[in-house]
Write an enzyme that holds these catalytic residues in place. Structure first.
Site, short mmCIF file in Angstrom:
data_model
loop_
_atom_site.label_atom_id
_atom_site.label_comp_id
_atom_site.label_asym_id
_atom_site.label_seq_id
_atom_site.Cartn_x
_atom_site.Cartn_y
_atom_site.Cartn_z
CG HIS A 72 -2.31 0.49 0.92
ND1 HIS A 72 -2.57 1.53 0.06
CD2 HIS A 72 -3.52 0.07 1.35
CE1 HIS A 72 -3.87 1.73 -0.01
NE2 HIS A 72 -4.47 0.86 0.75
CG ASP A 102 -3.51 4.53 -3.12
OD1 ASP A 102 -2.89 4.18 -2.09
OD2 ASP A 102 -3.43 5.68 -3.61
#
Length: 477
Positions: free
Chosen positions: A448, A452
């Site tokens: 992450h 995204d």
């Protein structure tokens, strides 16, 4: 200047290697790309090819020695380069007439280099010098015993301080293998746990009762300036594991420990996120049904769902470069130009990820050949160092074992790992009608920090579109 040979990095998380055996000896001629030495790590055993043609003039690390990645292990004098003999004629003559004790020492050194046993007679040095070696009966027996131990088994025995004389070998001619060491350790653990006392029962201590001075203390605290808030307490440590006499204790293999360390490090390094998409693989399944037999007759091995998924992933990564990336140590994102896809291969007691290089430039037949080659050599312990380096993205395929929906741990330093699960036929709704289709889940674990959920979802959607529109006219070539 001689060419320096260094310990290679056999895998992204491997920091050291052990010399299994030298396949060439000092003074021998070696050709470029010819197997030079066997390297053993916690993940794989591989033969290191010679980077140049010439003469192996010096071995710096002997069999069974472990050194860090990048350490020099040998030197090669390339063909055509001028060499200076390390032993002069006078030295040779002196070595032939040396006392017996010195000759025995020289023979022991050569024996350690060559990995062979010497029971007496003449032993040749790297430059033609010879020495007479006479071993006593106990020394001969001990040396023969060491020859009947595989390098990995010997390393395990050293790690656990085991007496090899107490272990029965099950290999050819009584050779002690890694499995024999593990079986012995397991037996010892079972014997030890059988005598363990019952786990103690913790005694509950009642909380202290308040005293008469408590109000006075509170009032005093209220009258003083407030102190800065204390730091939050550290999270409680995991409770200790209580072991009873009924439990079986297993000592992990070095490979299992290496996998455990890599998985823990990956979870601590990358904030993992996960998403999945359902894909209709019916068109791919029909293409395989009509083409796989012809392909196997032509190539000698099969083509599978995995082949098509790797092909689709390699194409989609070109359009979604953040999936083919890494988070760097200085907090930047490196978008990889090459598409090098790591393929997870489960061995009996190990898991390795060799690499298909430039997968985006290969057709279906090329990808199938690459997978077949890597699997075949992995099962035979014949992978080369380069086979385990440089993955930019990983494809995992537990679906061959029947899994339905999986979430894998990222193979560092990749930004993502794609997992394909089993393809099953089931009823689905298509255009308000029910049809039997071949369905599969594709799941994606991603870093992450690098990307995204939007980018991850778009990548999976691109895979879905490519696989669901698979043409029956698609050529493997």
């Amino acid at each position: 200047m001689p060419t320096k040979i260094t310990m290679p990095q056999l895998g992204e998380s491997v920091n050291e290697g052990t010399i299994g055996q030298w396949l060439k000896q000092e003074g021998e001629t070696v050709k470029k790309d010819e197997a030079l030495v066997e390297i053993i790590t916690d993940k794989v055993t591989a033969e290191l090819p010679s980077p140049a043609s010439g003469v192996l003039v010096k071995i710096l690390v002997q069999a069974d020695e472990t050194v860090k990645v990048g350490a020099e292990i040998a030197e090669i004098e390339e063909a055509g380069a001028a060499t200076t003999p390390s032993v002069t004629p006078t030295t040779q003559a002196n070595s032939q007439t040396a006392p017996q004790s010195s000759a025995s020492s020289a023979s022991s050194m050569n024996g350690g280099t060559n990995g062979g046993a010497s029971t007496g007679g003449m032993s040749s040095g790297p430059n033609g010098a010879t020495a007479t070696a006479t071993l006593t009966a106990p020394a001969q027996e001990g040396q023969a015993r060491m020859e009947r131990v595989s390098p990995l088994a010997r390393r395990l025995a050293q790690e656990h301080h085991l007496d090899l004389n107490a272990i029965r070998g099950t290999g050819e001619a009584g050779r002690i293998r890694k499995e024999d060491i593990e079986a012995y350790l397991q037996q010892q653990s079972q014997t030890a746990t059988a005598t363990l006392p019952p786990a103690p029962v913790p005694v509950q201590t009642p909380p202290p009762q308040p005293t008469q001075s408590a109000p006075t203390m509170a009032a005093t605290q209220a009258s003083t300036p407030s102190a800065p808030p204390a730091a939050p307490p550290a999270p409680p440590a995991a409770p200790p594991v209580q072991v009873s006499g009924e439990d079986q204790i297993i000592t992990p293999t070095p490979a299992r420990r290496a996998i455990a360390e890599h998985m823990v490090r990956s979870k601590q390094t990358s904030p993992h996120a996960w998403t999945a998409i359902e894909v209709d693989m019916t068109n791919v399944a029909r293409w395989l049904d009509s083409y796989k037999d012809e392909f196997k007759r032509r190539e000698g091995f099969g083509v599978s769902f995995q082949t098509s998924v790797i092909k689709a992933a390699a194409e989609a990564l070109k359009d979604h470069p953040y999936l083919n990336a890494s988070w760097t140590d200085d907090g930047k994102i490196a978008l990889r130009r090459q598409v090098n896809i790591g393929v997870s291969i489960a061995l009996e007691n190990n898991l390795i990820v060799p690499v298909i290089r430039n997968a985006d430039t290969l057709n279906l037949a090329g990808i199938a050949r690459a997978v077949n080659d890597l699997v075949t050599r992995a099962r035979a312990n014949r992978l080369m160092p380069v086979d385990l380096q440089g993955a930019t993205f990983t494809v995992n395929n537990p679906g061959v074992f029947g899994t339905v929906l999986s979430a894998a741990i990222i193979n560092q330093p990749n930004a993502a790992i794609l997992t394909m699960d089993t393809v099953v036929k089931r009823a689905v709704v298509i255009n308000d009608g029910i049809a039997i289709r071949s369905m599969m889940f594709l799941s994606l674990s991603f870093d992450h920090r690098v990307l995204d959920g939007l980018q991850a979802a778009r990548f999976l959607a691109a895979l879905k579109q490519r696989l669901e529109t698979w043409s029956p006219d698609t050529s493997a070539y």
